[in-house]
Design a protein around this motif. Structure first.
Motif: not given
Length: 153
Positions: A5-6, A122-128
């Motif tokens: 998540k981060d 990469t899912l979004n700026e902070s989530e993988r």
């Protein structure tokens, strides 16, 4: 699949993985530019007790660090795309160190048959999302332990 998540989640994953790594282990890090391969390498290094700052070895290709009990070789093979150059990889693979390789697909012909592959999406700026692939019994055990500890379905 392990959801990160981060940055704290990436640190927890790296620390969990590092507990199961031993001398001679080969970890391949796959993901697009900016997916977090170098960040993950930094967290793994820190978990292994590396005091020096770990940064991308893009221009050196290989950097080595001393941890508390293990050495760490960090390779970034991005610049070796379309290259047939063997930079003496065998001596690193035979060394008693943990080896992390970013962009390993560019040196696939030089890689040993057994390894742990970490695919970062990469899912979004902070989530993988992280997916582990094991080649060999030793790495299958590491994968199983990490996934068990992080409660992966």
């Amino acid at each position: 699949m392990i959801k990160i998540k981060d940055l704290d989640g990436m640190a927890v994953f790296a620390t969990t993985l590092a507990k199961y790594l031993s001398a001679g282990d080969l970890v391949l890090l796959n993901g697009d530019l900016g997916a977090g391969k170098t960040t993950l390498s930094q967290f793994i290094g820190k978990a292994l007790g590396v005091k020096r700052n770990i940064n991308s070895p893009t221009f050196n290709i290989i950097k080595s660090y001393q941890g508390s009990n293990l050495r760490l070789h960090h390779m970034d093979c991005y610049r070796l795309e379309d290259s047939e150059e063997d930079l003496g990889f065998d001596e690193y693979f035979e060394d008693e160190a943990v080896i992390l390789i970013e962009w390993s697909q560019f040196i696939s012909e030089f890689l040993p048959p057994s390894s742990l592959t970490i695919n970062i999406t990469t899912l979004n700026e902070s989530e993988r999302n992280i997916e582990l692939e094991a080649q060999g019994v030793h790495y299958a055990k590491i994968k199983e332990e990490v996934e068990r500890e992080l409660s992966v379905d």
